[in-house]
Design a protein around this motif. Structure first.
Motif, PDB file in Angstrom:
ATOM      1  N   GLN A 156       0.765  -1.322  -0.056  1.00 14.61           N
ATOM      2  CA  GLN A 156       0.064  -0.119   0.021  1.00 14.61           C
ATOM      3  C   GLN A 156       0.850   1.160  -0.105  1.00 14.61           C
ATOM      4  O   GLN A 156       0.474   2.311   0.218  1.00 14.61           O
ATOM      5  N   ALA A 157       2.233   1.048  -0.152  1.00 16.85           N
ATOM      6  CA  ALA A 157       2.877   2.272  -0.111  1.00 16.85           C
ATOM      7  C   ALA A 157       3.007   3.012   1.215  1.00 16.85           C
ATOM      8  O   ALA A 157       3.355   4.242   1.339  1.00 16.85           O
ATOM      9  N   TYR A 158       2.974   2.104   2.364  1.00 18.91           N
ATOM     10  CA  TYR A 158       3.236   2.884   3.293  1.00 18.91           C
ATOM     11  C   TYR A 158       4.616   2.925   4.148  1.00 18.91           C
ATOM     12  O   TYR A 158       5.312   2.276   3.457  1.00 18.91           O
ATOM     13  N   ASP A 159       4.993   3.726   4.957  1.00 21.15           N
ATOM     14  CA  ASP A 159       6.242   3.620   5.606  1.00 21.15           C
ATOM     15  C   ASP A 159       6.462   2.196   6.000  1.00 21.15           C
ATOM     16  O   ASP A 159       5.323   1.534   6.732  1.00 21.15           O
ATOM     17  N   ILE A 160       7.712   1.854   6.324  1.00 19.67           N
ATOM     18  CA  ILE A 160       8.099   0.688   6.716  1.00 19.67           C
ATOM     19  C   ILE A 160       9.171   0.699   8.073  1.00 19.67           C
ATOM     20  O   ILE A 160      10.037   1.604   7.825  1.00 19.67           O
ATOM     21  N   LEU A 161       8.964   0.134   9.020  1.00 18.90           N
ATOM     22  CA  LEU A 161      10.013   0.178  10.160  1.00 18.90           C
ATOM     23  C   LEU A 161      10.523  -1.358  10.256  1.00 18.90           C
ATOM     24  O   LEU A 161       9.889  -2.260  10.217  1.00 18.90           O
ATOM     25  N   TYR A 162      11.716  -1.526  10.495  1.00 15.13           N
ATOM     26  CA  TYR A 162      12.363  -2.650  10.464  1.00 15.13           C
ATOM     27  C   TYR A 162      13.280  -2.868  11.485  1.00 15.13           C
ATOM     28  O   TYR A 162      13.565  -2.085  12.180  1.00 15.13           O
ATOM     29  N   LEU A 163      13.640  -4.122  11.879  1.00 14.85           N
ATOM     30  CA  LEU A 163      14.310  -4.577  13.144  1.00 14.85           C
ATOM     31  C   LEU A 163      15.047  -5.809  12.759  1.00 14.85           C
ATOM     32  O   LEU A 163      14.599  -6.730  12.264  1.00 14.85           O
ATOM     33  N   ILE A 164      16.532  -5.710  12.844  1.00 15.88           N
ATOM     34  CA  ILE A 164      17.144  -7.043  12.738  1.00 15.88           C
ATOM     35  C   ILE A 164      17.811  -7.559  14.110  1.00 15.88           C
ATOM     36  O   ILE A 164      18.473  -6.959  15.078  1.00 15.88           O
ATOM     37  N   GLY A 165      17.164  -8.654  14.473  1.00 19.44           N
ATOM     38  CA  GLY A 165      17.271  -9.196  15.901  1.00 19.44           C
ATOM     39  C   GLY A 165      16.209  -9.086  16.739  1.00 19.44           C
ATOM     40  O   GLY A 165      15.033  -9.169  16.201  1.00 19.44           O
ATOM     41  N   ASP A 166      16.160  -9.103  17.990  1.00 24.09           N
ATOM     42  CA  ASP A 166      15.175  -9.044  19.077  1.00 24.09           C
ATOM     43  C   ASP A 166      14.834  -7.682  19.322  1.00 24.09           C
ATOM     44  O   ASP A 166      15.643  -6.659  19.182  1.00 24.09           O
ATOM     45  N   GLY A 167      13.627  -7.754  19.546  1.00 30.35           N
ATOM     46  CA  GLY A 167      13.244  -6.202  19.810  1.00 30.35           C
ATOM     47  C   GLY A 167      11.516  -6.264  19.626  1.00 30.35           C
ATOM     48  O   GLY A 167      11.011  -7.166  19.101  1.00 30.35           O
ATOM     49  N   GLU A 168      11.015  -4.916  19.961  1.00 31.59           N
ATOM     50  CA  GLU A 168       9.542  -4.947  19.440  1.00 31.59           C
ATOM     51  C   GLU A 168       9.319  -3.908  18.537  1.00 31.59           C
ATOM     52  O   GLU A 168       9.950  -2.970  18.530  1.00 31.59           O
ATOM     53  N   LEU A 169       8.257  -4.306  17.448  1.00 34.97           N
ATOM     54  CA  LEU A 169       8.127  -3.381  16.610  1.00 34.97           C
ATOM     55  C   LEU A 169       6.411  -2.677  16.928  1.00 34.97           C
ATOM     56  O   LEU A 169       5.697  -3.456  17.431  1.00 34.97           O
ATOM     57  N   PRO A 170       6.103  -1.571  16.559  1.00 37.82           N
ATOM     58  CA  PRO A 170       7.053  -0.479  15.972  1.00 37.82           C
ATOM     59  C   PRO A 170       7.869   0.381  16.660  1.00 37.82           C
ATOM     60  O   PRO A 170       8.739   1.088  16.332  1.00 37.82           O
ATOM     61  N   ALA A 171       7.997   0.015  18.156  1.00 34.69           N
ATOM     62  CA  ALA A 171       8.756   0.979  19.196  1.00 34.69           C
ATOM     63  C   ALA A 171      10.050   1.001  18.893  1.00 34.69           C
ATOM     64  O   ALA A 171      10.774   2.097  18.952  1.00 34.69           O
ATOM     65  N   GLN A 172      10.627   0.011  18.632  1.00 30.98           N
ATOM     66  CA  GLN A 172      12.148  -0.062  18.285  1.00 30.98           C
ATOM     67  C   GLN A 172      12.574  -0.163  17.018  1.00 30.98           C
ATOM     68  O   GLN A 172      13.782  -0.468  16.482  1.00 30.98           O
ATOM     69  N   GLY A 173      11.558   0.009  16.022  1.00 34.60           N
ATOM     70  CA  GLY A 173      11.928  -0.140  14.589  1.00 34.60           C
ATOM     71  C   GLY A 173      12.688   1.028  14.146  1.00 34.60           C
ATOM     72  O   GLY A 173      12.707   2.124  14.408  1.00 34.60           O
TER      73      GLY A 173
END
Length: 201
Positions: A156-173
């Motif tokens: 849908q062409a939204y913004d993307i937040l990513y994380l490599i490893g452990d953590g929580e999305l979207p807070a730590q993305g």
């Protein structure tokens, strides 16, 4: 009984007149760009005739024109909860306000209610387009003997937040802006799409 023309004159002067006269005078003021006077006329009409859907929609438009967005939202909520659950306009207007304020989750909830109450499929379709779908990658999960680049896309062409490893999305993305380089080793890639004012181009 007062004739319509006499009632209109009284309404223009702010005197006791019929609700319809005040609704009409409010429309006249809106056409002239006198938003404050239009709101006053509409509110007087509303006190006399609180269940006039078309009139209340006009009052909502006047609130929006005056920048009174919370008053408009409250009015639209009253319209679809208390006055007419089947009419779609108040739902549409409130959904538009929520989306303009980056409140996509609240808008999606209202789209669901609107579909349930009106039976209009356009609300269901709008909700499906609003709720973020999972980002897609151009690389399948598995073992690779060399470093790889991974591109993420939002359907849908939204913004993307990513994380490599452990953590929580979207807070730590982290905001995704370009393909990610994954070197040799084990990697756990997480990604989530976020609706908002800024979309990927």
């Amino acid at each position: 009984l007062l004739r319509d023309s006499e009632s209109l004159v009284l309404a223009r002067l702010g005197h006791d007149a019929t609700p319809q006269a005040y609704w009409q005078v409010g429309e006249e003021y809106m056409q002239k760009g006198l938003v404050g006077k239009a709101i006053a006329a509409f509110e007087t009409a509303d006190e006399k005739n609180p269940d006039n859907v078309d009139g209340l929609l006009s009052l909502g438009a006047a609130y929006e024109a005056a920048g009174m967005l919370q008053e408009a939202a409250d009015l639209y909520t009253r319209l679809y909860l208390e006055v007419s659950q089947e009419r779609p306009e108040a739902y549409r207007n409130h959904i538009r306000l929520l989306l303009n304020q980056d409140k996509a989750p609240e808008a999606a909830d209202l789209m669901k209610l609107a579909y349930e109450k009106t039976g209009m499929h356009t609300f269901r379709q709008q909700r499906e387009q609003t709720i973020p779908q999972m980002p897609e990658t151009d690389l399948s999960a598995g073992r690779y003997s060399e470093e790889k680049q991974v591109a993420l896309t939002s359907p849908q062409a939204y913004d993307i937040l990513y994380l490599i490893g452990d953590g929580e999305l979207p807070a730590q993305g982290m905001p995704y802006t370009q393909p990610l380089l994954l070197r040799e080793g084990r990697h756990r890639l997480q990604a989530v799409a976020e609706p908002g004012a800024h979309r990927l181009r």
